[in-house]
Design a protein around this motif. Sequence first.
Motif, PDB file in Angstrom:
ATOM      1  N   GLY A 122       0.834  -1.195   0.000  1.00 27.15           N
ATOM      2  CA  GLY A 122       0.000   0.000   0.000  1.00 27.15           C
ATOM      3  C   GLY A 122       0.868   1.243   0.000  1.00 27.15           C
ATOM      4  O   GLY A 122       2.101   1.182  -0.028  1.00 27.15           O
ATOM      5  N   ASN A 123       0.216   2.390   0.021  1.00 26.44           N
ATOM      6  CA  ASN A 123       0.921   3.675   0.016  1.00 26.44           C
ATOM      7  C   ASN A 123       1.367   4.068   1.419  1.00 26.44           C
ATOM      8  O   ASN A 123       0.705   3.738   2.407  1.00 26.44           O
ATOM      9  N   GLY A 124       2.455   4.797   1.492  1.00 22.17           N
ATOM     10  CA  GLY A 124       2.939   5.265   2.788  1.00 22.17           C
ATOM     11  C   GLY A 124       3.956   6.359   2.621  1.00 22.17           C
ATOM     12  O   GLY A 124       3.625   7.525   2.414  1.00 22.17           O
ATOM     13  N   HIS A 125       5.220   6.007   2.720  1.00 23.41           N
ATOM     14  CA  HIS A 125       6.291   6.977   2.492  1.00 23.41           C
ATOM     15  C   HIS A 125       6.223   7.505   1.059  1.00 23.41           C
ATOM     16  O   HIS A 125       6.497   8.680   0.813  1.00 23.41           O
ATOM     17  N   THR A 126       5.864   6.638   0.124  1.00 24.14           N
ATOM     18  CA  THR A 126       5.583   6.996  -1.269  1.00 24.14           C
ATOM     19  C   THR A 126       4.447   6.105  -1.757  1.00 24.14           C
ATOM     20  O   THR A 126       3.908   5.303  -0.999  1.00 24.14           O
ATOM     21  N   ASP A 127       4.128   6.210  -3.063  1.00 25.78           N
ATOM     22  CA  ASP A 127       3.124   5.303  -3.622  1.00 25.78           C
ATOM     23  C   ASP A 127       3.754   4.074  -4.267  1.00 25.78           C
ATOM     24  O   ASP A 127       3.065   3.284  -4.910  1.00 25.78           O
ATOM     25  N   GLY A 128       5.070   3.902  -4.060  1.00 26.18           N
ATOM     26  CA  GLY A 128       5.740   2.748  -4.641  1.00 26.18           C
ATOM     27  C   GLY A 128       6.561   1.946  -3.653  1.00 26.18           C
ATOM     28  O   GLY A 128       7.430   1.164  -4.042  1.00 26.18           O
ATOM     29  N   ASP A 129       6.291   2.107  -2.354  1.00 25.46           N
ATOM     30  CA  ASP A 129       7.052   1.393  -1.325  1.00 25.46           C
ATOM     31  C   ASP A 129       6.902  -0.114  -1.474  1.00 25.46           C
ATOM     32  O   ASP A 129       5.792  -0.615  -1.702  1.00 25.46           O
ATOM     33  N   VAL A 130       8.012  -0.836  -1.319  1.00 24.90           N
ATOM     34  CA  VAL A 130       7.937  -2.292  -1.250  1.00 24.90           C
ATOM     35  C   VAL A 130       8.677  -2.788  -0.018  1.00 24.90           C
ATOM     36  O   VAL A 130       9.585  -2.134   0.497  1.00 24.90           O
ATOM     37  N   GLU A 162      -2.799   6.979   4.734  1.00 22.28           N
ATOM     38  CA  GLU A 162      -2.809   5.564   4.365  1.00 22.28           C
ATOM     39  C   GLU A 162      -1.650   4.777   4.980  1.00 22.28           C
ATOM     40  O   GLU A 162      -1.684   3.542   5.016  1.00 22.28           O
ATOM     41  N   TRP A 163      -0.653   5.487   5.448  1.00 26.97           N
ATOM     42  CA  TRP A 163       0.596   4.868   5.867  1.00 26.97           C
ATOM     43  C   TRP A 163       0.382   3.813   6.955  1.00 26.97           C
ATOM     44  O   TRP A 163       0.917   2.695   6.879  1.00 26.97           O
ATOM     45  N   ALA A 164      -0.391   4.120   7.968  1.00 24.98           N
ATOM     46  CA  ALA A 164      -0.569   3.182   9.082  1.00 24.98           C
ATOM     47  C   ALA A 164      -1.234   1.890   8.620  1.00 24.98           C
ATOM     48  O   ALA A 164      -0.875   0.798   9.085  1.00 24.98           O
TER      49      ALA A 164
END
Length: 262
Positions: A122-130, A162-164
């Motif tokens: 999901g999204n958090g620090h960016t929209d492409g975190d893995v 959305e991060w959490a």
Amino acid sequence: MSTWVELADRTWVRRYEKYDVNIGLVVGSEGALVIDTRGTPAEGEELLGHIREVTDAPIRWVVNTHAHFDHVFGNPAFKDATSYAQENTAAAVAETVAIDNTFAVAKVIELGDRRVEVLHLGNGHTDGDVVVVVPDVDVFFAGDLIEESAPPSYGEDSYPLEWADTVDRLIGLLSATAKVVPGHGAVVDAEFVRDQNGDIGTVANTISGLHHNGTSLDDALAHTDDWPWPQAHLEQAVRRGYAALGAPRRPTLPLLGLAKDE
């Protein structure tokens, strides 16, 4: 001076002083996989030399945890490796760094006698975190979804509301003995991740509460209560949260209920 730390069987992390960034290395019978590549081609070349301190295996794969320069701009040094990134990350760096393989949600990379799983939760620090998972040794490379040496970084491309939820999905994968490598700082455990995610959730809830109460963006930026980290660190969190929620409604005054003739 930084050195490799072997977290588990053929699974290393090296913490570089510059940007306090963590680089991962996983070796299988068919070659080595590198997680993030540092911030410049020259730093990537230096990393190549450092990898040879612990393995002579061919470097066949590179995984970038997200699009920020300190994690991906070293890629050109790894010309013989196949690179992988979430599709949003690849799009964000396309003008600077070419990514060979992209994916939306998940990718499995076979290293021969073991595998690595790459998950976009999901999204958090960016929209492409893995998150890069080494399942046979219970090690998780979380990128900047988790940070140990500083608060999580809310930039102009972050998703504070959305991060959490994204980190909750990571927590659901963690055992009590899992080792979690943050993007920056010391290796942590599941309890640390849960505690930090509680603070990430507090940021989201505070932003949502201010917006729901009709607080203007300027007043929200000046708000000093309820934050788990210094207010100055959270400016972009507030701005990004308000942008996602839209303009706050003005609070409505209750009707007095007076009769017409009164």
